[in-house]
Design a protein around this motif. Structure first.
Motif, PDB file in Angstrom:
ATOM      1  N   SER A  68      56.234 107.776  41.264  1.00  0.00           N
ATOM      2  CA  SER A  68      54.855 107.825  41.740  1.00  0.00           C
ATOM      3  C   SER A  68      54.460 109.252  42.148  1.00  0.00           C
ATOM      4  CB  SER A  68      54.668 106.883  42.935  1.00  0.00           C
ATOM      5  OG  SER A  68      55.561 107.221  43.973  1.00  0.00           O
ATOM      6  N   GLY A  69      55.465 110.112  42.343  1.00  0.00           N
ATOM      7  CA  GLY A  69      55.172 111.483  42.754  1.00  0.00           C
ATOM      8  C   GLY A  69      55.423 111.675  44.237  1.00  0.00           C
ATOM      9  N   LYS A  70      56.268 110.836  44.767  1.00  0.00           N
ATOM     10  CA  LYS A  70      56.534 110.827  46.209  1.00  0.00           C
ATOM     11  C   LYS A  70      57.212 112.116  46.700  1.00  0.00           C
ATOM     12  CE  LYS A  70      58.766 107.228  46.936  1.00  0.00           C
ATOM     13  NZ  LYS A  70      60.079 107.741  46.680  1.00  0.00           N
ATOM     14  N   SER A  71      58.286 112.530  45.999  1.00  0.00           N
ATOM     15  CA  SER A  71      58.987 113.745  46.436  1.00  0.00           C
ATOM     16  C   SER A  71      58.058 114.956  46.309  1.00  0.00           C
ATOM     17  CB  SER A  71      60.240 113.984  45.598  1.00  0.00           C
ATOM     18  OG  SER A  71      61.091 112.881  45.737  1.00  0.00           O
ATOM     19  N   THR A  72      57.333 114.988  45.204  1.00  0.00           N
ATOM     20  CA  THR A  72      56.421 116.114  44.980  1.00  0.00           C
ATOM     21  C   THR A  72      55.381 116.187  46.094  1.00  0.00           C
ATOM     22  OG1 THR A  72      56.706 115.706  42.609  1.00  0.00           O
ATOM     23  CG2 THR A  72      54.926 117.190  43.248  1.00  0.00           C
ATOM     24  N   ILE A  73      54.791 115.058  46.427  1.00  0.00           N
ATOM     25  CA  ILE A  73      53.728 115.080  47.441  1.00  0.00           C
ATOM     26  C   ILE A  73      54.321 115.360  48.823  1.00  0.00           C
ATOM     27  CG2 ILE A  73      53.474 112.674  48.248  1.00  0.00           C
ATOM     28  CD1 ILE A  73      50.504 114.658  46.986  1.00  0.00           C
ATOM     29  N   THR A  74      55.564 114.965  49.050  1.00  0.00           N
ATOM     30  CA  THR A  74      56.206 115.268  50.332  1.00  0.00           C
ATOM     31  C   THR A  74      56.308 116.786  50.503  1.00  0.00           C
ATOM     32  OG1 THR A  74      57.489 113.225  50.193  1.00  0.00           O
ATOM     33  CG2 THR A  74      58.275 114.874  51.738  1.00  0.00           C
ATOM     34  N   ALA A  75      56.750 117.452  49.444  1.00  0.00           N
ATOM     35  CA  ALA A  75      56.870 118.914  49.500  1.00  0.00           C
ATOM     36  C   ALA A  75      55.493 119.571  49.642  1.00  0.00           C
ATOM     37  CB  ALA A  75      57.573 119.428  48.244  1.00  0.00           C
ATOM     38  N   LYS A  76      54.510 119.044  48.927  1.00  0.00           N
ATOM     39  CA  LYS A  76      53.147 119.613  49.000  1.00  0.00           C
ATOM     40  C   LYS A  76      52.587 119.456  50.411  1.00  0.00           C
ATOM     41  CE  LYS A  76      51.600 118.436  44.268  1.00  0.00           C
ATOM     42  NZ  LYS A  76      50.750 117.490  43.522  1.00  0.00           N
ATOM     43  N   LEU A  77      52.769 118.259  50.958  1.00  0.00           N
ATOM     44  CA  LEU A  77      52.229 117.974  52.281  1.00  0.00           C
ATOM     45  C   LEU A  77      52.930 118.827  53.342  1.00  0.00           C
ATOM     46  CD1 LEU A  77      50.172 116.190  53.679  1.00  0.00           C
ATOM     47  CD2 LEU A  77      51.870 114.376  53.838  1.00  0.00           C
ATOM     48  N   GLN A 103      66.055 118.357  44.236  1.00  0.00           N
ATOM     49  CA  GLN A 103      64.649 118.558  43.829  1.00  0.00           C
ATOM     50  C   GLN A 103      63.772 118.845  45.050  1.00  0.00           C
ATOM     51  OE1 GLN A 103      62.806 114.963  42.393  1.00  0.00           O
ATOM     52  NE2 GLN A 103      60.835 115.974  42.043  1.00  0.00           N
ATOM     53  N   LEU A 104      63.978 118.066  46.087  1.00  0.00           N
ATOM     54  CA  LEU A 104      63.185 118.221  47.304  1.00  0.00           C
ATOM     55  C   LEU A 104      63.446 119.583  47.954  1.00  0.00           C
ATOM     56  CD1 LEU A 104      61.232 116.485  48.930  1.00  0.00           C
ATOM     57  CD2 LEU A 104      63.157 115.580  50.229  1.00  0.00           C
ATOM     58  N   ARG A 105      64.732 119.961  48.012  1.00  0.00           N
ATOM     59  CA  ARG A 105      65.097 121.256  48.607  1.00  0.00           C
ATOM     60  C   ARG A 105      64.468 122.404  47.832  1.00  0.00           C
ATOM     61  NH1 ARG A 105      70.803 119.695  50.534  1.00  0.00           N
ATOM     62  NH2 ARG A 105      70.346 119.405  52.749  1.00  0.00           N
ATOM     63  N   THR A 106      64.542 122.311  46.497  1.00  0.00           N
ATOM     64  CA  THR A 106      63.998 123.385  45.659  1.00  0.00           C
ATOM     65  C   THR A 106      62.495 123.535  45.922  1.00  0.00           C
ATOM     66  OG1 THR A 106      65.587 122.683  44.011  1.00  0.00           O
ATOM     67  CG2 THR A 106      63.901 124.223  43.273  1.00  0.00           C
ATOM     68  N   MET A 107      61.801 122.398  46.011  1.00  0.00           N
ATOM     69  CA  MET A 107      60.342 122.468  46.200  1.00  0.00           C
ATOM     70  C   MET A 107      59.968 122.984  47.591  1.00  0.00           C
ATOM     71  SD  MET A 107      58.660 119.231  44.206  1.00  0.00           S
ATOM     72  CE  MET A 107      59.688 117.964  44.910  1.00  0.00           C
ATOM     73  N   CYS A 108      60.796 122.645  48.591  1.00  0.00           N
ATOM     74  CA  CYS A 108      60.444 123.029  49.968  1.00  0.00           C
ATOM     75  C   CYS A 108      60.897 124.444  50.331  1.00  0.00           C
ATOM     76  CB  CYS A 108      61.050 122.030  50.956  1.00  0.00           C
ATOM     77  SG  CYS A 108      60.217 120.435  50.916  1.00  0.00           S
ATOM     78  N   GLU A 109      61.895 124.933  49.589  1.00  0.00           N
ATOM     79  CA  GLU A 109      62.478 126.241  49.887  1.00  0.00           C
ATOM     80  C   GLU A 109      61.428 127.347  49.962  1.00  0.00           C
ATOM     81  OE1 GLU A 109      65.474 127.453  46.974  1.00  0.00           O
ATOM     82  OE2 GLU A 109      66.943 126.689  48.447  1.00  0.00           O
ATOM     83  N   LYS A 204      48.480 112.440  40.684  1.00  0.00           N
ATOM     84  CA  LYS A 204      48.200 112.613  39.238  1.00  0.00           C
ATOM     85  C   LYS A 204      46.718 112.450  38.896  1.00  0.00           C
ATOM     86  CE  LYS A 204      52.869 110.971  38.509  1.00  0.00           C
ATOM     87  NZ  LYS A 204      53.807 110.130  37.784  1.00  0.00           N
ATOM     88  N   LEU A 205      45.870 112.858  39.796  1.00  0.00           N
ATOM     89  CA  LEU A 205      44.433 112.775  39.509  1.00  0.00           C
ATOM     90  C   LEU A 205      43.945 113.947  38.665  1.00  0.00           C
ATOM     91  CD1 LEU A 205      42.771 111.147  42.629  1.00  0.00           C
ATOM     92  CD2 LEU A 205      43.363 110.144  40.453  1.00  0.00           C
ATOM     93  N   ASP A 206      44.892 114.794  38.229  1.00  0.00           N
ATOM     94  CA  ASP A 206      44.513 115.861  37.303  1.00  0.00           C
ATOM     95  C   ASP A 206      44.461 115.310  35.882  1.00  0.00           C
ATOM     96  OD1 ASP A 206      47.275 115.528  37.962  1.00  0.00           O
ATOM     97  OD2 ASP A 206      47.749 117.131  36.567  1.00  0.00           O
ATOM     98  N   THR A 230      46.823 116.669  42.623  1.00  0.00           N
ATOM     99  CA  THR A 230      46.033 117.026  41.440  1.00  0.00           C
ATOM    100  C   THR A 230      46.791 117.928  40.478  1.00  0.00           C
ATOM    101  OG1 THR A 230      45.123 118.859  42.705  1.00  0.00           O
ATOM    102  CG2 THR A 230      43.823 116.838  42.658  1.00  0.00           C
ATOM    103  N   GLY A 231      48.118 117.840  40.480  1.00  0.00           N
ATOM    104  CA  GLY A 231      48.875 118.666  39.541  1.00  0.00           C
ATOM    105  C   GLY A 231      50.326 118.761  39.954  1.00  0.00           C
ATOM    106  N   GLU A 232      51.106 119.460  39.130  1.00  0.00           N
ATOM    107  CA  GLU A 232      52.547 119.525  39.409  1.00  0.00           C
ATOM    108  C   GLU A 232      52.926 120.665  40.345  1.00  0.00           C
ATOM    109  OE1 GLU A 232      55.272 118.336  36.203  1.00  0.00           O
ATOM    110  OE2 GLU A 232      53.511 118.362  34.901  1.00  0.00           O
ATOM    111  N   ARG A 233      52.008 121.586  40.574  1.00  0.00           N
ATOM    112  CA  ARG A 233      52.361 122.725  41.428  1.00  0.00           C
ATOM    113  C   ARG A 233      52.228 122.383  42.911  1.00  0.00           C
ATOM    114  NH1 ARG A 233      48.270 126.640  39.683  1.00  0.00           N
ATOM    115  NH2 ARG A 233      47.236 124.622  39.570  1.00  0.00           N
TER     116      ARG A 233
END
Ligand code: GDP
Length: 397
Positions: A68-77, A103-109, A204-206, A230-233
């Protein structure tokens, strides 16, 4: 979207469209757009964000199925909250998916957010307990990322229940993939029964997805959408805006222009509105109504945003109308109170006097009188369709 919801919305729409009278100046069509917006926004719970309580650690549990994009949104938030000045920590409790922690560590680093996790540990509730202890009261917010997949759905929900107990969250945020459509309702309902959901994130609203499932998830949990992905970044996260969202859902770009017009007209001088709808519009009323519709330079934007109007109005014509409104202001200022209250008084000699006083040719005074009469005729003929009628009589639309 779930068909039951569609029926419910359509029913409310019908009931209100039949029962309510649009404010003078707002067309029937715009009034329907506004009602539809109101109903959808109501289901979405309006605009809302989590109010972080100062002076203590706020625990946020991230829920949602795998992918669903949970890890990604956790890092974004985590990054967004850090930027907003909240000291934020992350607990990685997805002990099921291999590589989830890395994955989570890489995104949050890159945003300097600390991630607590235990490589090789499979007891997720234990990781949550130790993670929360690790951060203690050093953080304003702790985000807890969880697993989204098990061999069986029952097992997943059971684990969520145990994690919920271990975390005692201030907020459980349900992450919904904006592209999954009407499966959202059942999914959200199942999670909500396990851990009460307090807010929703749509990811994923992009993509070309419109995210109608967000409405279903809101309805199933009684909570509002707070953020969208709204995206992967890492920076592709936005605070949720129901105006933008519903506009997108209805394929109208932005319904804001219509809503603002409706609000201006509704908030307008009640005496004036009463006069107009009872067919006793004065020249001043006419001018003010026109001015409100035209707005200060917003006419082009308004018409572009109006369903059915976009592309049909040429820029030249808008400028013409704006120029005309400007001339009419001077002309109306040269009228006496009696003439403004009862423009039927405008005979040839009065028109001559007004033209001289305002500095505009008699032709323009007559044009104003014609515009006024047309508009008044329209209102009498069909209450509610004034605005479109008015614009059409002005040579637009
Ligand atoms: P999780 O299993 O729920 O933790 O999901 P992930 O965070 O690993 O995301 C699953 C996939 O969706 C990844 O490939 C992400 O890059 C992608 N993803 C997440 N959020 C978005 C988004 O807002 N837009 C797009 N286009 N992709 C996203």
């Amino acid at each position: 979207m779930d068909v039951r919801l569609v029926k419910e919305i359509a029913g409310r729409l019908e009931e209100r469209c039949v029962g309510e009278v649009p404010p003078p100046g707002l067309s029937r069509k715009d009034h329907i757009v506004k009602i539809l917006y109101d109903e959808l926004a109501k289901l979405l719970g309006g605009e809302s964000e989590f109010s972080f309580k100062p002076g203590r650690t706020n625990k946020v549990l991230m829920l949602g199925i795998q992918g669903s994009g949970k890890s990604t949104i956790t890092a974004k938030l985590a990054k967004l909250l850090t930027r907003q000045g909240y000291k934020t920590g992350v607990v990685g409790a997805d002990t099921y998916r291999p590589g989830a922690l890395v994955q989570l560590r890489t995104m949050c680093e890159r945003s300097n957010v600390e991630v607590y996790g235990e490589e090789g540990e499979s007891d997720a509730p234990a990781v949550v307990r130790r993670g929360l202890r690790h951060f203690g009261d050093s953080c304003d917010v702790i985000l807890v990322d969880t697993a989204g997949r098990h061999k069986e759905e029952g097992e997943l929900l059971d684990e969520m229940k145990r994690i919920g107990k271990a975390a005692e969250p201030d907020l459980a945020l349900l992450v919904i993939d904006g592209t999954i459509g009407n499966r959202c309702y059942a999914q959200a309902e199942a999670f909500h029964k396990t851990v009460p959901v307090g807010g929703i994130v749509v990811t994923k609203l992009d993509s070309s997805a419109k995210g109608g499932g967000a409405i279903a998830a809101s309805a199933a949990t009684g909570s509002s959408v707070m953020y969208i992905g709204t995206g992967e970044r890492i920076d592709d996260i936005e605070q949720f805006s129901s105006t933008r969202f519903v506009g997108r859902l209805l394929g109208m770009g932005d319904v804001r222009a219509v809503l603002e017009l409706a609000k201006r007209l509704e908030d307008g001088d009640q005496d004036r509105l009463k006069r107009i709808s009872s067919g006793k519009m004065t020249m001043d009323d006419f001018y003010q109504q026109l001015g409100e519709v035209a707005g200060a330079g917003s006419l082009q934007g308004l018409l572009e945003n109006m369903p059915g109007f976009s592309g049909s109005v040429q820029t030249g014509k808008i400028e013409q109308l704006e120029g005309r409104i400007e001339r009419w202001r001077y002309i109306i200022q040269s009228m006496t109170q009696a003439e403004k209250a009862d423009p039927d008084l405008l005979n040839a000699s009065r028109i001559k006097r007004i033209a001289r006083g305002s500095g505009w040719p008699e032709h323009d005074v007559k044009e104003l009188r014609k515009g006024y009469n047309n508009s008044k005729g329209m209102i009498k003929a069909s209450k509610g369709r004034q605005m479109q009628g008015m614009l059409r009589r002005m040579g637009l639309g």
